[in-house]
Design a protein around this motif. Structure first.
Motif, PDB file in Angstrom:
ATOM      1  N   LYS A  38       0.878  -1.177   0.000  1.00  0.00           N
ATOM      2  CA  LYS A  38       0.000   0.000   0.000  1.00  0.00           C
ATOM      3  C   LYS A  38       0.910   1.221   0.000  1.00  0.00           C
ATOM      4  O   LYS A  38       1.660   1.445   0.955  1.00  0.00           O
ATOM      5  CB  LYS A  38      -0.905  -0.003   1.245  1.00  0.00           C
ATOM      6  CG  LYS A  38      -1.778   1.213   1.370  1.00  0.00           C
ATOM      7  CD  LYS A  38      -2.824   1.198   0.285  1.00  0.00           C
ATOM      8  CE  LYS A  38      -3.754   2.400   0.401  1.00  0.00           C
ATOM      9  NZ  LYS A  38      -4.569   2.535  -0.795  1.00  0.00           N
ATOM     10  N   ALA A  78      -6.759  -0.254  -5.953  1.00  0.00           N
ATOM     11  CA  ALA A  78      -7.334  -0.599  -4.657  1.00  0.00           C
ATOM     12  C   ALA A  78      -8.793  -0.158  -4.646  1.00  0.00           C
ATOM     13  O   ALA A  78      -9.116   0.968  -4.997  1.00  0.00           O
ATOM     14  CB  ALA A  78      -6.552   0.095  -3.552  1.00  0.00           C
ATOM     15  N   GLU A  83      -6.488  -1.896   0.845  1.00  0.00           N
ATOM     16  CA  GLU A  83      -6.010  -2.822  -0.195  1.00  0.00           C
ATOM     17  C   GLU A  83      -4.730  -2.289  -0.848  1.00  0.00           C
ATOM     18  O   GLU A  83      -4.465  -1.088  -0.820  1.00  0.00           O
ATOM     19  CB  GLU A  83      -7.098  -3.022  -1.256  1.00  0.00           C
ATOM     20  CG  GLU A  83      -8.270  -3.804  -0.742  1.00  0.00           C
ATOM     21  CD  GLU A  83      -9.299  -4.115  -1.822  1.00  0.00           C
ATOM     22  OE1 GLU A  83     -10.078  -5.036  -1.593  1.00  0.00           O
ATOM     23  OE2 GLU A  83      -9.320  -3.454  -2.871  1.00  0.00           O
TER      24      GLU A  83
END
Length: 145
Positions: A38, A78, A83
């Protein structure tokens, strides 16, 4: 005499083991480590610069040393804030490649970057400002016969 049937049964089992392995419809192939990343807001270009620079140099050196087969960077969208934005993949020849991996890869990394293990750990922590590692998985390719 009572042991003879047991001995024959044991011998039959031992002889059948190699045959059952040959009957599989696949062979075990390379192992890929997939790391979900991320990227922090506003840090994408900075992180990509790191991947293009030091990360790529280390990965290429590990390929040349025969430690890894390949590596890649994949972007993803994402759907939720928790995510990943990127997946980093590294392909190893097999599971045995993980035996002593840290020592072999640290030796190559320190040669390429000129950093000691302590310095490399500090640099890893600094990259935490750019990204968060969400987790890693190992996946093995099964090659169909």
């Amino acid at each position: 005499m009572k042991r003879l049937p047991l001995l024959w049964a044991l011998l039959l089992c031992v002889l059948c083991l190699p045959l059952s392995a040959q009957d599989r419809s696949y062979t075990e192939g390379p192992v890929m480590e997939v790391t979900a990343v991320k990227v922090m807001d506003g840090q994408f270009d900075h992180y990509m610069t790191h991947l293009q620079g030091p990360y790529k140099r280390v990965m290429e050196a590990q390929k040349e040393a025969g430690i890894i087969l390949d590596y890649a960077v994949y972007s993803t969208q994402a759907r939720r804030p928790d995510e990943p934005d990127l997946y980093l993949t590294v392909v190893y020849p097999n599971m045995a490649a993980f035996d002593g991996l840290r020592d072999r890869s640290e030796a190559v990394s320190s040669k390429v970057t000129g950093q000691s293990t302590t310095q490399a750990n500090a640099a890893y922590a600094d990259r935490g400002k750019m990204r968060q590692i969400l987790g890693s998985n190992l996946i093995r390719q099964l090659k169909l016969k």
